[in-house]
Write an enzyme that holds these catalytic residues in place. Structure first.
Site, PDB file in Angstrom:
ATOM      1  N   CYS A   1     -48.288 -22.486  -0.259  1.00  0.00           N
ATOM      2  CA  CYS A   1     -49.316 -21.531  -0.670  1.00  0.00           C
ATOM      3  C   CYS A   1     -49.690 -21.797  -2.123  1.00  0.00           C
ATOM      4  CB  CYS A   1     -48.785 -20.110  -0.499  1.00  0.00           C
ATOM      5  SG  CYS A   1     -49.883 -18.831  -1.138  1.00  0.00           S
TER       6      CYS A   1
ATOM      7  N   CYS B   1     -48.486 -18.647  -4.394  1.00  0.00           N
ATOM      8  CA  CYS B   1     -47.106 -18.281  -4.710  1.00  0.00           C
ATOM      9  C   CYS B   1     -46.087 -19.387  -4.454  1.00  0.00           C
ATOM     10  CB  CYS B   1     -46.700 -17.043  -3.910  1.00  0.00           C
ATOM     11  SG  CYS B   1     -46.462 -17.371  -2.151  1.00  0.00           S
TER      12      CYS B   1
ATOM     13  N   CYS C   1     -50.796 -15.249   3.681  1.00  0.00           N
ATOM     14  CA  CYS C   1     -49.438 -15.564   3.239  1.00  0.00           C
ATOM     15  C   CYS C   1     -48.633 -14.275   3.174  1.00  0.00           C
ATOM     16  CB  CYS C   1     -49.489 -16.215   1.858  1.00  0.00           C
ATOM     17  SG  CYS C   1     -47.855 -16.455   1.114  1.00  0.00           S
TER      18      CYS C   1
ATOM     19  N   CYS D   1     -47.482 -13.333  -0.701  1.00  0.00           N
ATOM     20  CA  CYS D   1     -48.391 -12.844  -1.747  1.00  0.00           C
ATOM     21  C   CYS D   1     -49.684 -12.254  -1.183  1.00  0.00           C
ATOM     22  CB  CYS D   1     -48.690 -13.946  -2.754  1.00  0.00           C
ATOM     23  SG  CYS D   1     -49.758 -15.263  -2.141  1.00  0.00           S
TER      24      CYS D   1
ATOM     25  N   CYS E   1     -56.619 -22.841  10.871  1.00  0.00           N
ATOM     26  CA  CYS E   1     -57.711 -23.464  10.133  1.00  0.00           C
ATOM     27  C   CYS E   1     -57.608 -22.973   8.685  1.00  0.00           C
ATOM     28  CB  CYS E   1     -59.022 -23.034  10.777  1.00  0.00           C
ATOM     29  SG  CYS E   1     -60.476 -23.740  10.052  1.00  0.00           S
TER      30      CYS E   1
HETATM   31 ZN   LIG Z   1     -48.522 -16.974  -1.012  1.00  0.00          ZN
END
Ligand SMILES: [Zn+2]
Length: 129
Positions: free
Chosen positions: A47, A50, A95, A98, A118
């Protein structure tokens, strides 16, 4: 996984404008423009907000849509999404750590899951293994 919570001002200061638009404002990068669309190297995609490890090159496939596509996350519990309900009905992927917007989930992916995560390139950080 421990939650990361920051104010919108903190995210805005920390992220590049294009990352902020996607991660915190649910924008979608134009197709075939992201830097990871054609990435074929082995590695891990984290990510961009984070650093949580989300996808690996092993489940990345060429969907022809213009966005990095995966048929499975590293761990189901690291991403949150609704259930796609037929063909091209999309569902937001976020995510879990975060709450960043990562992309959308479709149910027209390859076996064995039949799913297509996607994901916007700017929402990811790739580290070659
Ligand atoms: Zn994240």
């Amino acid at each position: 996984m421990e939650k990361i919570q920051k104010s919108e001002e903190e995210w805005r200061a920390e992220l590049a404008p294009d990352q902020y638009a996607v991660l915190r404002r649910q924008a979608t990068e134009p197709p075939f423009t992201g830097k990871y669309v054609d990435e074929k190297a082995d590695g891990t995609y984290s990510c961009a907000g984070c650093g949580a490890e989300l996808f690996t090159s092993e489940t990345k496939f060429d969907s022809g849509t213009g966005w990095p596509s995966f048929w499975k996350p590293i761990a189901e519990e690291n991403v949150h999404h609704g259930k796609p309900s037929g063909g091209y009905t999309e569902s937001e992927v976020t995510c879990i750590r975060c709450d960043a917007h990562l992309g959308d989930l479709f149910d027209d992916g390859p076996r064995p899951t039949g799913l297509r995560y996607c994901i916007d390139s700017v929402a990811l950080r790739f580290v070659k293994s």
